[in-house]
Design a protein around this motif. Structure first.
Motif, PDB file in Angstrom:
ATOM      1  N   MET A   1       3.103 -20.441  -4.424  1.00  0.00           N
ATOM      2  CA  MET A   1       3.956 -19.312  -4.052  1.00  0.00           C
ATOM      3  C   MET A   1       4.947 -19.034  -5.172  1.00  0.00           C
ATOM      4  SD  MET A   1       6.587 -18.899  -0.841  1.00  0.00           S
ATOM      5  CE  MET A   1       5.291 -18.989   0.381  1.00  0.00           C
ATOM      6  N   SER A   2       5.008 -17.792  -5.606  1.00  0.00           N
ATOM      7  CA  SER A   2       5.947 -17.374  -6.643  1.00  0.00           C
ATOM      8  C   SER A   2       6.970 -16.412  -6.044  1.00  0.00           C
ATOM      9  CB  SER A   2       5.215 -16.677  -7.793  1.00  0.00           C
ATOM     10  OG  SER A   2       4.329 -17.555  -8.446  1.00  0.00           O
ATOM     11  N   THR A   3       8.126 -16.328  -6.688  1.00  0.00           N
ATOM     12  CA  THR A   3       9.121 -15.319  -6.340  1.00  0.00           C
ATOM     13  C   THR A   3       9.023 -14.201  -7.361  1.00  0.00           C
ATOM     14  OG1 THR A   3      10.616 -16.925  -5.336  1.00  0.00           O
ATOM     15  CG2 THR A   3      11.567 -14.830  -6.035  1.00  0.00           C
ATOM     16  N   VAL A   4       8.807 -12.975  -6.876  1.00  0.00           N
ATOM     17  CA  VAL A   4       8.568 -11.828  -7.758  1.00  0.00           C
ATOM     18  C   VAL A   4       9.573 -10.731  -7.445  1.00  0.00           C
ATOM     19  CG1 VAL A   4       6.867 -10.178  -8.599  1.00  0.00           C
ATOM     20  CG2 VAL A   4       6.108 -12.394  -7.694  1.00  0.00           C
ATOM     21  N   VAL A   5      10.201 -10.195  -8.484  1.00  0.00           N
ATOM     22  CA  VAL A   5      11.085  -9.043  -8.356  1.00  0.00           C
ATOM     23  C   VAL A   5      10.350  -7.816  -8.877  1.00  0.00           C
ATOM     24  CG1 VAL A   5      13.214  -7.949  -9.167  1.00  0.00           C
ATOM     25  CG2 VAL A   5      13.217 -10.377  -8.553  1.00  0.00           C
ATOM     26  N   VAL A   6      10.377  -6.731  -8.105  1.00  0.00           N
ATOM     27  CA  VAL A   6       9.756  -5.471  -8.520  1.00  0.00           C
ATOM     28  C   VAL A   6      10.825  -4.384  -8.485  1.00  0.00           C
ATOM     29  CG1 VAL A   6       7.926  -3.793  -8.112  1.00  0.00           C
ATOM     30  CG2 VAL A   6       7.575  -6.198  -7.464  1.00  0.00           C
ATOM     31  N   THR A   7      11.220  -3.886  -9.647  1.00  0.00           N
ATOM     32  CA  THR A   7      12.171  -2.772  -9.653  1.00  0.00           C
ATOM     33  C   THR A   7      11.418  -1.498  -9.273  1.00  0.00           C
ATOM     34  OG1 THR A   7      11.894  -2.146 -11.989  1.00  0.00           O
ATOM     35  CG2 THR A   7      13.494  -3.902 -11.490  1.00  0.00           C
ATOM     36  N   GLY A   8      12.136  -0.561  -8.660  1.00  0.00           N
ATOM     37  CA  GLY A   8      11.460   0.641  -8.183  1.00  0.00           C
ATOM     38  C   GLY A   8      10.383   0.306  -7.168  1.00  0.00           C
ATOM     39  N   GLY A   9      10.663  -0.699  -6.346  1.00  0.00           N
ATOM     40  CA  GLY A   9       9.643  -1.208  -5.441  1.00  0.00           C
ATOM     41  C   GLY A   9       9.722  -0.688  -4.025  1.00  0.00           C
ATOM     42  N   THR A  10      10.377   0.445  -3.827  1.00  0.00           N
ATOM     43  CA  THR A  10      10.509   0.976  -2.467  1.00  0.00           C
ATOM     44  C   THR A  10       9.591   2.159  -2.183  1.00  0.00           C
ATOM     45  OG1 THR A  10      12.322   2.466  -3.108  1.00  0.00           O
ATOM     46  CG2 THR A  10      12.930   0.239  -2.365  1.00  0.00           C
ATOM     47  N   ARG A  11       8.767   2.535  -3.161  1.00  0.00           N
ATOM     48  CA  ARG A  11       7.817   3.629  -2.958  1.00  0.00           C
ATOM     49  C   ARG A  11       6.717   3.542  -4.003  1.00  0.00           C
ATOM     50  NH1 ARG A  11      10.649   9.213  -5.151  1.00  0.00           N
ATOM     51  NH2 ARG A  11      11.227   8.472  -7.231  1.00  0.00           N
ATOM     52  N   GLY A  12       5.667   4.332  -3.812  1.00  0.00           N
ATOM     53  CA  GLY A  12       4.613   4.467  -4.802  1.00  0.00           C
ATOM     54  C   GLY A  12       3.958   3.155  -5.186  1.00  0.00           C
ATOM     55  N   LEU A  13       3.645   3.020  -6.464  1.00  0.00           N
ATOM     56  CA  LEU A  13       2.959   1.836  -6.953  1.00  0.00           C
ATOM     57  C   LEU A  13       3.814   0.584  -6.773  1.00  0.00           C
ATOM     58  CD1 LEU A  13       0.535   0.553  -8.381  1.00  0.00           C
ATOM     59  CD2 LEU A  13       1.623   1.112 -10.559  1.00  0.00           C
ATOM     60  N   GLY A  14       5.142   0.721  -6.947  1.00  0.00           N
ATOM     61  CA  GLY A  14       6.014  -0.446  -6.789  1.00  0.00           C
ATOM     62  C   GLY A  14       5.923  -1.037  -5.400  1.00  0.00           C
ATOM     63  N   LEU A  15       5.949  -0.188  -4.379  1.00  0.00           N
ATOM     64  CA  LEU A  15       5.833  -0.669  -3.007  1.00  0.00           C
ATOM     65  C   LEU A  15       4.432  -1.228  -2.763  1.00  0.00           C
ATOM     66  CD1 LEU A  15       7.091  -1.035  -0.234  1.00  0.00           C
ATOM     67  CD2 LEU A  15       6.454   1.332   0.306  1.00  0.00           C
ATOM     68  N   GLY A  16       3.431  -0.590  -3.352  1.00  0.00           N
ATOM     69  CA  GLY A  16       2.074  -1.119  -3.239  1.00  0.00           C
ATOM     70  C   GLY A  16       1.961  -2.509  -3.834  1.00  0.00           C
ATOM     71  N   LEU A  17       2.581  -2.721  -4.990  1.00  0.00           N
ATOM     72  CA  LEU A  17       2.597  -4.047  -5.611  1.00  0.00           C
ATOM     73  C   LEU A  17       3.302  -5.057  -4.713  1.00  0.00           C
ATOM     74  CD1 LEU A  17       3.442  -3.159  -9.328  1.00  0.00           C
ATOM     75  CD2 LEU A  17       1.346  -4.262  -8.518  1.00  0.00           C
ATOM     76  N   ALA A  18       4.457  -4.661  -4.168  1.00  0.00           N
ATOM     77  CA  ALA A  18       5.214  -5.566  -3.304  1.00  0.00           C
ATOM     78  C   ALA A  18       4.377  -5.986  -2.102  1.00  0.00           C
ATOM     79  CB  ALA A  18       6.504  -4.890  -2.853  1.00  0.00           C
ATOM     80  N   ARG A  19       3.729  -5.040  -1.461  1.00  0.00           N
ATOM     81  CA  ARG A  19       2.906  -5.362  -0.293  1.00  0.00           C
ATOM     82  C   ARG A  19       1.736  -6.268  -0.666  1.00  0.00           C
ATOM     83  NH1 ARG A  19       2.944   0.892   1.909  1.00  0.00           N
ATOM     84  NH2 ARG A  19       4.773   0.718   3.300  1.00  0.00           N
ATOM     85  N   ALA A  20       1.096  -5.992  -1.784  1.00  0.00           N
ATOM     86  CA  ALA A  20      -0.037  -6.818  -2.202  1.00  0.00           C
ATOM     87  C   ALA A  20       0.415  -8.234  -2.540  1.00  0.00           C
ATOM     88  CB  ALA A  20      -0.723  -6.179  -3.413  1.00  0.00           C
ATOM     89  N   LEU A  21       1.570  -8.377  -3.173  1.00  0.00           N
ATOM     90  CA  LEU A  21       2.094  -9.704  -3.501  1.00  0.00           C
ATOM     91  C   LEU A  21       2.407 -10.500  -2.240  1.00  0.00           C
ATOM     92  CD1 LEU A  21       4.308  -8.562  -6.478  1.00  0.00           C
ATOM     93  CD2 LEU A  21       2.479 -10.275  -6.652  1.00  0.00           C
ATOM     94  N   VAL A  22       2.992  -9.825  -1.245  1.00  0.00           N
ATOM     95  CA  VAL A  22       3.267 -10.500   0.027  1.00  0.00           C
ATOM     96  C   VAL A  22       1.953 -10.958   0.665  1.00  0.00           C
ATOM     97  CG1 VAL A  22       4.084 -10.151   2.396  1.00  0.00           C
ATOM     98  CG2 VAL A  22       5.465  -9.359   0.467  1.00  0.00           C
ATOM     99  N   GLU A  23       0.938 -10.111   0.610  1.00  0.00           N
ATOM    100  CA  GLU A  23      -0.359 -10.485   1.181  1.00  0.00           C
ATOM    101  C   GLU A  23      -0.941 -11.708   0.490  1.00  0.00           C
ATOM    102  OE1 GLU A  23      -3.391  -7.557   1.664  1.00  0.00           O
ATOM    103  OE2 GLU A  23      -2.026  -6.112   2.584  1.00  0.00           O
ATOM    104  N   HIS A  24      -0.635 -11.872  -0.790  1.00  0.00           N
ATOM    105  CA  HIS A  24      -1.097 -13.045  -1.535  1.00  0.00           C
ATOM    106  C   HIS A  24      -0.206 -14.268  -1.299  1.00  0.00           C
ATOM    107  CE1 HIS A  24      -3.542 -10.116  -3.860  1.00  0.00           C
ATOM    108  NE2 HIS A  24      -4.294 -11.159  -4.148  1.00  0.00           N
ATOM    109  N   GLY A  25       0.811 -14.126  -0.468  1.00  0.00           N
ATOM    110  CA  GLY A  25       1.640 -15.272  -0.115  1.00  0.00           C
ATOM    111  C   GLY A  25       2.878 -15.464  -0.957  1.00  0.00           C
ATOM    112  N   HIS A  26       3.242 -14.461  -1.745  1.00  0.00           N
ATOM    113  CA  HIS A  26       4.407 -14.599  -2.616  1.00  0.00           C
ATOM    114  C   HIS A  26       5.668 -14.054  -1.951  1.00  0.00           C
ATOM    115  CE1 HIS A  26       1.687 -15.847  -5.735  1.00  0.00           C
ATOM    116  NE2 HIS A  26       0.978 -14.724  -5.591  1.00  0.00           N
ATOM    117  N   GLN A  27       6.810 -14.490  -2.455  1.00  0.00           N
ATOM    118  CA  GLN A  27       8.109 -14.005  -1.996  1.00  0.00           C
ATOM    119  C   GLN A  27       8.521 -12.846  -2.889  1.00  0.00           C
ATOM    120  OE1 GLN A  27       9.795 -18.359  -0.629  1.00  0.00           O
ATOM    121  NE2 GLN A  27       9.839 -17.805  -2.772  1.00  0.00           N
ATOM    122  N   VAL A  28       8.894 -11.721  -2.293  1.00  0.00           N
ATOM    123  CA  VAL A  28       9.086 -10.496  -3.057  1.00  0.00           C
ATOM    124  C   VAL A  28      10.473  -9.915  -2.820  1.00  0.00           C
ATOM    125  CG1 VAL A  28       8.213  -8.168  -3.486  1.00  0.00           C
ATOM    126  CG2 VAL A  28       6.608 -10.008  -2.957  1.00  0.00           C
TER     127      VAL A  28
END
Length: 253
Positions: A1-28
């Motif tokens: 499990m990794s901790t990942v920060v995504v700037t601009g992560g509340t919409r578009g590709l950023g939010l998509g990345l955040a959701r995919a990372l959570v699905e992989h078990g990471h803390q976002v």
């Protein structure tokens, strides 16, 4: 499990990345400038969301502290936040629009790198990804010269930083290609959209297609100087070669 920060992560590709990372078990942990979008993202399981403007380094420092305070460290930081501008020649673009694009797309990436690399050096490791985009390879598109210039600069910055980071810390480029978000379609008139429709139907992809692929590689390929590219020259050539026989509709849900 990794901790990942995504700037601009509340919409578009950023939010998509955040959701995919959570699905992989990471803390976002994500940030955005719109309080309502921040609240909505923070309501999703596994995502901590904060209001932060990437053009303000102090706000990104607070974002780092919130992430490290919650999870102990930050393993991966993705400088995803970006904005575009009206499709106008640079000499006709209002100064406030040009300044905002530079502040977010270039100064924001520089701020994110400064905060994250400093924190990672102190904690003994970590990786920063910067988001590539139109202009990063030197290609020009009429009406998007300021946006393209910032992405070209981000590429240079990333290459230079890869030679400066301390042992155990890395920086690299994520290249998502043409993703159907408001960043891609921003500023098109109806006539321009119709003219661009064929190329977009061949080369563009939906967030839900690209984000899981990028998210997995943001963790697995976190090596200094790495570049992860979704839309490779080979893939582009194949899509054009087969476009007469396949029909792709990336705009209809």
């Amino acid at each position: 499990m990794s901790t990942v920060v995504v700037t601009g992560g509340t919409r578009g590709l950023g939010l998509g990345l955040a959701r995919a990372l959570v699905e992989h078990g990471h803390q976002v942990v994500v940030c955005g400038t719109d309080p309502e979008r921040v609240r909505a993202a923070g309501a999703e399981p596994g995502i901590l969301a904060k209001v932060a403007d990437v053009s303000d380094r102090d706000q990104l420092q607070e974002l780092w502290q919130a992430a490290a305070g919650r999870h102990g460290r930050v393993d991966v930081w993705i400088n995803n936040a970006g904005v575009s501008h009206a499709r106008e020649p640079a000499w006709r673009l209002p100064s406030e629009q040009a300044r905002r694009v530079v502040d977010v797309n270039l100064v924001g990436v520089l701020n994110g790198c400064a905060v994250a690399l400093d924190g990672m050096a102190a904690q003994g490791g970590g990786h920063v990804w910067n988001m590539d985009g139109l202009g990063g390879d030197g290609r020009t598109v009429s009406g998007l010269s300021v946006y393209g210039a910032t992405k070209r600069a981000v590429g240079y910055l990333t290459t230079a930083l890869a030679k400066e980071v301390p042992d155990g810390v890395g920086v690299g480029l994520l290249s998502p290609g043409m993703v159907v978000t408001d960043l891609l379609t921003h500023g098109y008139s109806q006539a321009e959209r119709e003219r661009a429709a064929r190329i977009l139907s061949i080369l563009a992809d939906r967030v839900e297609t690209v984000a899981p692929w990028l998210a997995e590689r943001a963790i697995s390929r976190a090596r200094n100087g790495a570049r992860v590219r979704w839309l490779t020259p080979g893939k582009i050539a194949w899509r054009f070669a087969t476009s007469r026989f396949t029909r792709r509709d990336v705009f209809t849900p």
